[in-house]
Design an enzyme around this catalytic site. Structure first.
Site, PDB file in Angstrom:
ATOM      1  N   HIS A   1       0.881  -1.178   0.000  1.00 33.40           N
ATOM      2  CA  HIS A   1       0.000   0.000   0.000  1.00 33.40           C
ATOM      3  C   HIS A   1       0.913   1.221   0.000  1.00 33.40           C
ATOM      4  O   HIS A   1       2.019   1.172   0.566  1.00 33.40           O
ATOM      5  CB  HIS A   1      -0.825   0.112   1.269  1.00 33.40           C
ATOM      6  CG  HIS A   1      -1.714  -1.043   1.595  1.00 33.40           C
ATOM      7  ND1 HIS A   1      -1.275  -2.175   2.222  1.00 33.40           N
ATOM      8  CD2 HIS A   1      -3.051  -1.208   1.413  1.00 33.40           C
ATOM      9  CE1 HIS A   1      -2.294  -2.999   2.405  1.00 33.40           C
ATOM     10  NE2 HIS A   1      -3.384  -2.436   1.918  1.00 33.40           N
TER      11      HIS A   1
ATOM     12  N   ASP B   1       2.361   1.967   3.388  1.00 38.67           N
ATOM     13  CA  ASP B   1       3.336   1.026   3.964  1.00 38.67           C
ATOM     14  C   ASP B   1       4.760   1.490   3.712  1.00 38.67           C
ATOM     15  O   ASP B   1       5.649   1.264   4.528  1.00 38.67           O
ATOM     16  CB  ASP B   1       3.238  -0.381   3.332  1.00 38.67           C
ATOM     17  CG  ASP B   1       1.848  -0.947   3.339  1.00 38.67           C
ATOM     18  OD1 ASP B   1       1.063  -0.573   4.220  1.00 38.67           O
ATOM     19  OD2 ASP B   1       1.557  -1.775   2.442  1.00 38.67           O
TER      20      ASP B   1
HETATM   21  C1  XLS Z   1      -7.340  -6.497   4.524  1.00 38.37           C
HETATM   22  C2  XLS Z   1      -6.928  -6.713   3.145  1.00 38.37           C
HETATM   23  C3  XLS Z   1      -5.873  -5.772   2.608  1.00 38.37           C
HETATM   24  C4  XLS Z   1      -5.779  -5.859   1.109  1.00 38.37           C
HETATM   25  C5  XLS Z   1      -5.031  -4.739   0.497  1.00 38.37           C
HETATM   26  O1  XLS Z   1      -8.013  -7.305   5.145  1.00 38.37           O
HETATM   27  O2  XLS Z   1      -6.522  -8.053   3.045  1.00 38.37           O
HETATM   28  O3  XLS Z   1      -4.658  -5.984   3.217  1.00 38.37           O
HETATM   29  O4  XLS Z   1      -5.187  -7.048   0.687  1.00 38.37           O
HETATM   30  O5  XLS Z   1      -5.557  -3.511   0.837  1.00 38.37           O
END
Ligand code: XLS
Ligand code: CA
Ligand code: CA
Length: 435
Positions: free
Chosen positions: A99, A102
């Site tokens: 993301h 991150d």
């Molecule tokens: C959250 C999601 C997230 C997505 C990406 O539960 O898994 O991490 O994979 O935003």
């Protein structure tokens, strides 16, 4: 400087190896059904769980030992890039996902955030050029910041909608810069807290509008990754619009997005929706929309999104069977959207957890390949549906029948010989493939 000085390159050493930093089942060069294991599995490491988790939970403080602490958030972000690529290299994993939040600190304004993202993606690009690692997908986090409390694409506030659009635009720019294979939308807050004050139709139309703008922007800049929507039924929203694969496909079709969007399916989200993962994968295949997967597992005794590393061979076998039947998962991959348990707080646990996940998927792949070579499920299904090979069955399938003609037939043949499915025997035979 190395962040994992005590761990050498992780290699395949076979099932009898006592080295905990070795693969016992994942042998990247081994050929399975005409392709290397590495080509089948297309593993990716997730930046968020691996680099930003501190091990805290609602009842406990941070516990994880992480050697990338520094004086400023930007210095931490830079050290994380080095550590992250060391992990990719030590594990010999080719792909990664992140993301925007991150990789870079959000700072005090959108402008500062995007500058930070530019600086860090420059570093990431350098590392990619040096190592040959590839971006499986990136995404914009449109759920953590307080302004996304009521959603991003589904917000009640037009100014928040504009911020969401800015982050997606930046996300697609990053995808182009780093040659991303896919771009993901996961709508953690695209749902509602209460239907009492929610206009569901209005909100869903706005989400679709944002998706269409994204496709248009990607086309405009001449870089179109495969767009993916990731379903999840709830958490953090009480009700999320992209509840599961079938609901998301209805949305995609209603708004005519099927040419540009496929699904990124996560194992733990499947179980939260009350489905098995193979159910979700199968639904996606029915719609020819299986794009990529987030590999993890939930804990059915807990019932929330625990994002555990996958260690259940039964599940990975059925998952890999779906992927084989799909003709593979490229340009998607198998992203470890998984975090170490709170009790696994050492740096090295990051490697051990991925090794466990990769070995479990390798075992699943081998078992699934045996099932496919033996035609196990095909034969089972052929037998179960064999009555559709009869004259009557063929005629139904050729659309030659009507209610009138079938009723006429039924009036003359209303005694049917039903056959048992012997399901317990089938499950027992399936077990033979797992070990
Ligand atoms: C959250 C999601 C997230 C997505 C990406 O539960 O898994 O991490 O994979 O935003
Ligand atoms: Ca996920
Ligand atoms: Ca999850």
């Amino acid at each position: 400087m190395s962040f994992f000085p005590n761990v050498k390159q992780v290699q395949y050493e076979g099932v009898n190896s006592k080295n905990k930093y070795a693969f016992r089942h994942y042998n990247p060069d081994e050929i399975i059904l005409g392709k290397t294991m590495k080509a089948h599995l297309r593993f990716a490491v997730a930046y968020w769980h691996t680099m930003t988790q501190d091990g805290s939970d609602p009842f406990g403080d941070a516990i994880n030992i992480r050697d990338w602490q520094a004086d400023s958030p930007m210095e931490v972000a830079k050290k994380r890039v080095d550590a992250f690529f060391e992990i990719l290299e030590k594990l010999d994993v080719d792909y990664f996902c992140f993301h925007d939040v991150d990789i870079a600190p959000q700072g005090d304004s959108l402008e500062e955030f995007f500058q930070n993202v530019d600086t860090i993606t420059d570093l990431i690009k350098e590392k990619m050029d040096q190592t040959g690692k590839k971006l499986l997908w990136n995404t914009a986090n449109m759920f953590s910041h307080p302004h996304f409390t009521n959603g991003a694409g589904s917000t009640n506030n037009a100014e928040v909608y504009a911020i969401a659009a800015a982050q997606v635009k930046k996300g697609i720019d990053i995808s182009k810069k780093l040659n991303g294979a896919n771009y993901v939308f996961w709508g953690g807050r695209e749902g509602y807290e209460s239907l009492l004050n929610t206009d569901m139709k209005f909100e869903q139309e706005n989400i679709a509008r944002l998706f269409k703008m994204s496709v248009a922007y990607a086309e405009k800049i001449g870089y179109k990754p495969q767009f993916l929507i990731e379903p999840k039924p709830k958490e953090p929203s009480k009700h999320q619009y992209d509840f599961d694969a079938a609901t998301t496909m209805a949305f995609i079709q209603k708004y005519h997005l099927e040419n540009d969007f496929k699904l990124n399916l996560e194992a733990n989200h499947a179980t939260l929706a009350g489905h098995t993962f193979e159910h979700e994968l199968n639904v996606a295949r029915v719609y020819e929309a299986l794009g990529s997967i987030d590999a993890n597992q939930g804990d059915l005794l807990l019932g929330w999104d625990t994002d555990e590393f996958p260690t259940n061979i039964y599940d990975t076998t059925l998952t890999m069977y779906e992927l084989l039947e799909n003709g593979g998962i490229a340009p998607g991959g198998i992203n470890f959207d998984a975090k170490v348990r709170r009790s696994s707080f050492e740096m090295e646990d990051l490697l051990l957890a991925h090794i466990a996940g990769m070995d479990t998927y390798a075992r699943g792949l081998k078992a699934a390949a045996r099932l496919k070579s033996d035609g196990f499920f095909n034969q089972l299904k052929a037998e179960r549906y064999q009555s559709f090979k009869s004259d009557l069955g063929k005629s139904i399938l050729a659309d030659k029948e009507s209610l009138d003609s079938l009723a006429e037939y039924a009036m003359k043949h209303d005694t049917v010989n039903l056959e048992s499915g012997h399901l317990e025997y089938v499950k027992s035979l399936l077990n033979d493939y797992l070990v």
